[in-house]
Design a protein around this motif. Structure first.
Motif, PDB file in Angstrom:
ATOM      1  N   LEU A  59      10.105   6.399   0.567  1.00 31.51           N
ATOM      2  CA  LEU A  59      11.467   5.354   1.403  1.00 31.51           C
ATOM      3  C   LEU A  59      10.946   5.402   2.956  1.00 31.51           C
ATOM      4  O   LEU A  59      11.206   4.728   3.660  1.00 31.51           O
ATOM      5  CB  LEU A  59      12.640   6.161   1.092  1.00 31.51           C
ATOM      6  N   LEU A  60      10.305   6.741   3.330  1.00 37.26           N
ATOM      7  CA  LEU A  60      10.024   6.715   4.937  1.00 37.26           C
ATOM      8  C   LEU A  60       8.715   5.669   5.001  1.00 37.26           C
ATOM      9  O   LEU A  60       8.740   5.035   5.958  1.00 37.26           O
ATOM     10  CB  LEU A  60       9.559   8.076   5.096  1.00 37.26           C
ATOM     11  N   GLN A  61       7.967   5.705   3.995  1.00 40.21           N
ATOM     12  CA  GLN A  61       6.740   4.589   4.101  1.00 40.21           C
ATOM     13  C   GLN A  61       7.058   3.337   4.192  1.00 40.21           C
ATOM     14  O   GLN A  61       6.690   2.398   4.909  1.00 40.21           O
ATOM     15  CB  GLN A  61       6.114   4.834   2.781  1.00 40.21           C
TER      16      GLN A  61
ATOM     17  N   LEU B  44       8.354   4.103   8.746  1.00 36.64           N
ATOM     18  CA  LEU B  44       7.072   4.248   9.290  1.00 36.64           C
ATOM     19  C   LEU B  44       6.510   2.809   9.921  1.00 36.64           C
ATOM     20  O   LEU B  44       5.849   2.579  10.712  1.00 36.64           O
ATOM     21  CB  LEU B  44       6.215   4.822   8.292  1.00 36.64           C
ATOM     22  N   PRO B  45       6.858   1.586   9.105  1.00 37.45           N
ATOM     23  CA  PRO B  45       6.626   0.211   9.784  1.00 37.45           C
ATOM     24  C   PRO B  45       7.099  -0.075  11.144  1.00 37.45           C
ATOM     25  O   PRO B  45       6.442  -0.719  11.938  1.00 37.45           O
ATOM     26  CB  PRO B  45       6.977  -0.815   8.780  1.00 37.45           C
ATOM     27  N   LEU B  46       8.281   0.575  11.476  1.00 38.72           N
ATOM     28  CA  LEU B  46       8.838   0.583  12.698  1.00 38.72           C
ATOM     29  C   LEU B  46       8.061   1.423  13.900  1.00 38.72           C
ATOM     30  O   LEU B  46       8.161   1.008  15.112  1.00 38.72           O
ATOM     31  CB  LEU B  46      10.385   0.905  12.707  1.00 38.72           C
ATOM     32  N   VAL B  47       7.626   2.457  13.448  1.00 37.04           N
ATOM     33  CA  VAL B  47       6.909   3.483  14.034  1.00 37.04           C
ATOM     34  C   VAL B  47       5.619   3.150  14.774  1.00 37.04           C
ATOM     35  O   VAL B  47       5.297   2.990  15.799  1.00 37.04           O
ATOM     36  CB  VAL B  47       7.043   4.824  13.640  1.00 37.04           C
ATOM     37  N   ALA B  48       4.948   2.491  13.791  1.00 36.94           N
ATOM     38  CA  ALA B  48       3.425   1.946  13.994  1.00 36.94           C
ATOM     39  C   ALA B  48       3.445   0.662  14.915  1.00 36.94           C
ATOM     40  O   ALA B  48       4.512  -0.058  14.501  1.00 36.94           O
ATOM     41  CB  ALA B  48       2.435   1.886  12.882  1.00 36.94           C
ATOM     42  N   GLY B  49       2.427   0.362  15.671  1.00 40.96           N
ATOM     43  CA  GLY B  49       2.468  -0.932  16.128  1.00 40.96           C
ATOM     44  C   GLY B  49       1.483  -1.853  15.819  1.00 40.96           C
ATOM     45  O   GLY B  49       0.553  -1.221  15.244  1.00 40.96           O
TER      46      GLY B  49
ATOM     47  N   ASP C 169      -0.017   5.846   6.393  1.00 40.18           N
ATOM     48  CA  ASP C 169       0.206   5.991   4.753  1.00 40.18           C
ATOM     49  C   ASP C 169       0.740   7.486   4.603  1.00 40.18           C
ATOM     50  O   ASP C 169      -0.099   8.452   4.286  1.00 40.18           O
ATOM     51  CB  ASP C 169      -1.263   5.763   4.314  1.00 40.18           C
ATOM     52  N   LEU C 170       1.880   7.594   4.651  1.00 41.16           N
ATOM     53  CA  LEU C 170       2.404   8.907   4.270  1.00 41.16           C
ATOM     54  C   LEU C 170       2.132   9.398   2.867  1.00 41.16           C
ATOM     55  O   LEU C 170       1.923  10.624   2.558  1.00 41.16           O
ATOM     56  CB  LEU C 170       3.990   8.828   4.545  1.00 41.16           C
ATOM     57  N   LEU C 171       2.168   8.502   1.965  1.00 38.52           N
ATOM     58  CA  LEU C 171       1.999   8.743   0.645  1.00 38.52           C
ATOM     59  C   LEU C 171       0.739   9.575   0.416  1.00 38.52           C
ATOM     60  O   LEU C 171       0.474  10.503  -0.272  1.00 38.52           O
ATOM     61  CB  LEU C 171       1.974   7.603  -0.288  1.00 38.52           C
ATOM     62  N   ILE C 172      -0.454   8.869   0.993  1.00 38.98           N
ATOM     63  CA  ILE C 172      -1.837   9.527   0.636  1.00 38.98           C
ATOM     64  C   ILE C 172      -1.821  10.721   1.453  1.00 38.98           C
ATOM     65  O   ILE C 172      -2.623  11.643   0.842  1.00 38.98           O
ATOM     66  CB  ILE C 172      -2.968   8.580   1.237  1.00 38.98           C
TER      67      ILE C 172
END
Length: 173
Positions: A18-20, A24-29, A35-38
């Protein structure tokens, strides 16, 4: 309590997924997503062992493939299971509970995962393969984010699984 441990691991994977896909797409530019899952696969493989790491890699990879429409079904699962297997082979040679080693290994694994996805996309894509420059830059960004995320994921995993290990030792005592 095996059922409790499985439920906690499932909650970790679902929370990571869910975070991934949501935050996380909003945090990174720049269109690069960490890749939180890895990172979760690396941490759980080192903390809980190779068998748990392989199961988490397979489940989280398949769930990621089902939520992402840009990759062929099974490619994320293939990459994550292969990397979990290699980390499981390296685990006996790494020091126990080494946080810096975990962070560096998560960063390296993030880089290798992006490069593997780029290679699979080049092999399986009917359209133009991704440019090598974009894949290389993405690998560096994802690797850097993995190094930064690894200590946080490590803390969350240790705290959530501490309760399941304590209850398992109470039952066996």
């Amino acid at each position: 309590m095996r059922a409790r441990r499985i439920a906690v691991l499932a909650a970790l994977v679902l929370t990571g997924l869910l975070l991934q896909v949501s935050i996380l797409p909003l945090v990174a530019g720049g269109g690069f997503t960490p890749d939180l899952l890895i990172v979760l696969v690396v941490v759980l493989t080192l903390e809980q062992g190779p068998r748990t790491g392989l199961w988490i890699a397979a489940v989280s990879g398949l769930l990621a493939d089902l939520t992402l429409t840009t990759v062929p079904l099974g490619s994320t699962m293939l990459v994550q299971v292969a990397l979990a297997y290699v980390i499981g082979l390296l685990r006996p040679y790494l020091s126990e509970r080494a946080d810096l080693t975990t962070a560096v290994l998560a960063g390296f694994t993030g880089v290798v995962a992006v490069l593997a996805h780029g290679a699979l996309a080049a092999l399986l894509s009917a359209q133009h393969p991704p440019a090598g420059e974009i894949v290389a830059w993405s690998a560096l960004v994802v690797g850097a984010f993995a190094i930064l995320l690894a200590p946080l994921v490590l803390i969350v995993v240790r705290r959530t699984l501490a309760g399941t290990e304590a209850s398992a030792s109470e039952v066996s005592a």
